[in-house]
Write an enzyme that holds these catalytic residues in place. Structure first.
Site, mmCIF file in Angstrom:
data_model
loop_
_atom_site.group_PDB
_atom_site.id
_atom_site.type_symbol
_atom_site.label_atom_id
_atom_site.label_comp_id
_atom_site.label_asym_id
_atom_site.label_seq_id
_atom_site.Cartn_x
_atom_site.Cartn_y
_atom_site.Cartn_z
ATOM 1 N N THR A 1 7.049 -4.574 0.167
ATOM 2 C CA THR A 1 6.913 -6.033 0.027
ATOM 3 C C THR A 1 5.891 -6.405 -1.048
ATOM 4 O O THR A 1 6.072 -7.379 -1.787
ATOM 5 C CB THR A 1 6.496 -6.638 1.376
ATOM 6 O OG1 THR A 1 7.546 -6.394 2.314
ATOM 7 C CG2 THR A 1 6.272 -8.129 1.284
ATOM 8 N N SER B 1 10.887 0.201 2.088
ATOM 9 C CA SER B 1 10.604 1.394 2.899
ATOM 10 C C SER B 1 11.679 1.643 3.958
ATOM 11 O O SER B 1 11.747 2.727 4.540
ATOM 12 C CB SER B 1 9.216 1.310 3.533
ATOM 13 O OG SER B 1 9.217 0.502 4.673
ATOM 14 N N THR C 1 5.831 -1.799 4.761
ATOM 15 C CA THR C 1 5.180 -1.641 6.066
ATOM 16 C C THR C 1 6.114 -1.095 7.140
ATOM 17 O O THR C 1 5.650 -0.492 8.114
ATOM 18 C CB THR C 1 4.614 -2.995 6.563
ATOM 19 O OG1 THR C 1 5.677 -3.949 6.639
ATOM 20 C CG2 THR C 1 3.543 -3.503 5.619
ATOM 21 N N ASP C 2 7.429 -1.271 6.966
ATOM 22 C CA ASP C 2 8.350 -0.913 8.049
ATOM 23 C C ASP C 2 8.310 0.562 8.432
ATOM 24 O O ASP C 2 8.424 0.901 9.603
ATOM 25 C CB ASP C 2 9.786 -1.330 7.687
ATOM 26 C CG ASP C 2 9.984 -2.831 7.822
ATOM 27 O OD1 ASP C 2 9.511 -3.394 8.823
ATOM 28 O OD2 ASP C 2 10.587 -3.447 6.930
#
Lengths: 162, 162, 162, 162
Positions: free
Chosen positions: B11, B53, B82-83
C-alpha cells in the site's frame, strides 16, 4: 510499554493565522498526529508550554526537567523547537537517571503539509522504546547523545559536534 | 551507520490511476519520503519488486531473503504490504543472522495524503538502528518479533499472538 | 478562449523558510496549481512582481495597469494579496476598457495545504471568461465589482460596501 | 445569489477503505470543500445519490432532472462522475428551462490530496452564477454546452465534439 510525551511547542505545533499572516500557537497536534500514524501505543500527552524555543529560559528548562523526573514512564519524548533543542538536552543530560528521554521537533509545521513532523515523531517514539537510559535528540532519522550534538543552522540539520 | 531499504511494494507505494480509477504501482516513493523527512542517514534503496503482498509467493519471499542475506549493511528495512507481512517475517526470522531486519508498511498510500507511511518509515529506520539482531515488524509505533505477531484484519492493526 | 494571468505575489505564493521560520516569496506556484487543476485553457502567465500587497505603492499599481492594458487577451486574472486588493481594483476600474479583469488571492498560502487558493483560482478564471468587461474581485466563491467591495479584515472575507 | 448543489457521487467523493484497499463512498465532502474554499455564498446541498457514474441508469438521471426542475434557485451545480457526465448533460439539456445548471466532477478524489476537485468546484459555482440559462459541464477550467461535449478517456479531459 507506555510513553509520556511532553509538549513544549516549537515549529511542530505552529499554525498560520490567516487574518494577520503570522505564525502562532493554538493547541498541540500530537493527538491528531498519533491518530494519523495509527499509533496503538499507550501514550500520555502533557502540554507543558507552547513556546518558540528561541524564547526558552532556564526557568522553562527547569520545568521540563521536573516533568521528566516526575514521569512514571521509562520512555519520555519531548517535542521542542529545534533552535535550542541541543541546549535543553545538555541541561537534562546530567540530571536524568534511569529513563530514556528523546527530544524531537520539526523544520516545517505539521499543519503545512510538507512536514517532517510525522517522520520525526515515528522516529522519536521508537528510539524512546529501545535506546538505553539517557538523554537524546532524534532528528533526520538519526539519534544523538545529549553531550555530542548541535544544530547546523546553515544546513537546517543536526550533527555530531566532533 | 548505514541502512539498506528493500522495496517490495504494498500500500505504501500505491497510486491512483485517474484514467481508470484503479490503484496501481509506478515507482517507489521512498526517496521522496526520506527527503520529506529530512533524512540525513546513509541509505541504499533497492526496489526488488512492486507487488501487492496478497500475490506474494514463496519464490518472492526467497528473493527477499536472498537480498537480506546479501546486504552489507547491519540494518535492513523492508517495505511490504501489510496483508502478508507477518508471513514474510516468519519465513525470514529463522534464517537471518547478525542483522537487524525491520519490515514496515502503510494502511493508506503515501500519495493519498492521510498516510501513516511517514510515521512508520521514521519508526522502522529507528528500530533498525537500535534493536538487537533479529527480524521484526514495525507498525503502529510499536515493534514485534517475527515469531509473535499477526495483523488483526478487523481492526487494521498489528498485535502480539499471545 | 485565452486568458492572461498577471502574478503580483500575495499570500497565494508565500512559502515557509525552514531555516529561519519566516514566510517569503520564491517563485509563483501558478503553473503547478493550473496543472493540479487539470486546466486545459490557453493561458499566459506573467510574473510582474512578487510582493506582499501591504507594501504595494502607486508605482506598483501603475505597472499592473500598464500590463492589463497591454494584454492581447480579453480575459485577465491578477493574483494579488488580499489586504489591498480592493485598492488596486479601484485604481484599475475606471481605466480598463473592453476587457474582463478579475483579481483574486488566498487567505492561506497554497503551499500550506489547507489553502483556498485552488478554489479561488478556479473561480477567477471562470468569472474572467463569462463576466462582461470591467474590473472585479473574485473571492469566497463570489464576484464583486471594483466600485463596491472591501475586505472585512475581522472576518477575513470580502463583502459589498453597501 | 443562492446556489443549489446536487450531489450524485463520482470520484469527487470517493474514499479509500484502509481495511480492504478498495474505494468507496461514505458521505459527501462538499461542505468541507466549501469551508476550505472560504465560500460565503448562500448554498443548499442535497445528496441525491452516492454512486459511480458508470452505474448510473436512466432512472437515476430522471431523479436528477426532477431535482433540477424542483430547485427554487436559478443556479444549480451537480457533482457527478466524469465517465458519463456528458450523457447526463445531454439528457438534462433539452428539458431544463430558465436555469443555469453546471455539472462538474474530479479526476482524483478530494481526499487524495492531489485533487482537481477544489479547482473544479470553484469553477462550477462561478459559471453557475454567470452563464445564461442552459446546461453545461465545467471541467479543466472551461465550460462546455450540453450538446457539444465529450470526455476524452485517453487524455482524461473534456473537449468539444466538433
Amino acid at each position: 510499554m507506555s510513553i509520556k510525551i511532553i509538549v513544549t511547542g516549537g515549529t511542530f505545533d505552529k499554525e498560520y493565522n490567516e487574518l494577520n499572516g503570522e505564525l502562532f500557537f493554538r493547541k498541540t497536534h500530537l493527538q491528531e498526529m498519533l491518530a494519523l500514524g495509527r499509533s496503538r501505543m499507550k501514550i500520555r500527552i502533557k502540554t507543558l508550554m507552547m513556546i518558540d524555543s528561541l524564547v526558552m529560559t532556564d526557568a522553562h528548562r527547569r520545568k521540563i526537567l521536573k516533568e521528566c523526573l516526575a514521569a512514571g514512564e521509562h520512555s519520555v519524548v519531548i517535542t521542542h523547537g529545534t533552535d535550542t533543542m541541543a541546549e535543553t538536552a545538555k541541561m537534562l543530560g546530567p540530571k536524568v537517571r534511569n529513563k530514556t528521554v528523546v527530544l524531537t521537533g520539526a523544520m516545517v509545521p505539521y499543519r503545512f503539509g510538507s512536514s517532517d513532523g510525522m517522520f520525526n515523531l515515528g522516529s522519536a517514539v521508537s528510539f524512546a522504546q529501545t535506546l538505553p537510559p539517557g538523554v537524546y535528540i532524534a532528528m533526520n532519522g538519526r539519534y544523538f547523545s545529549w553531550y555530542n550534538v548541535r544544530k547546523n543552522k546553515t544546513k537546517g540539520e543536526f550533527e555530531e559536534v566532533k
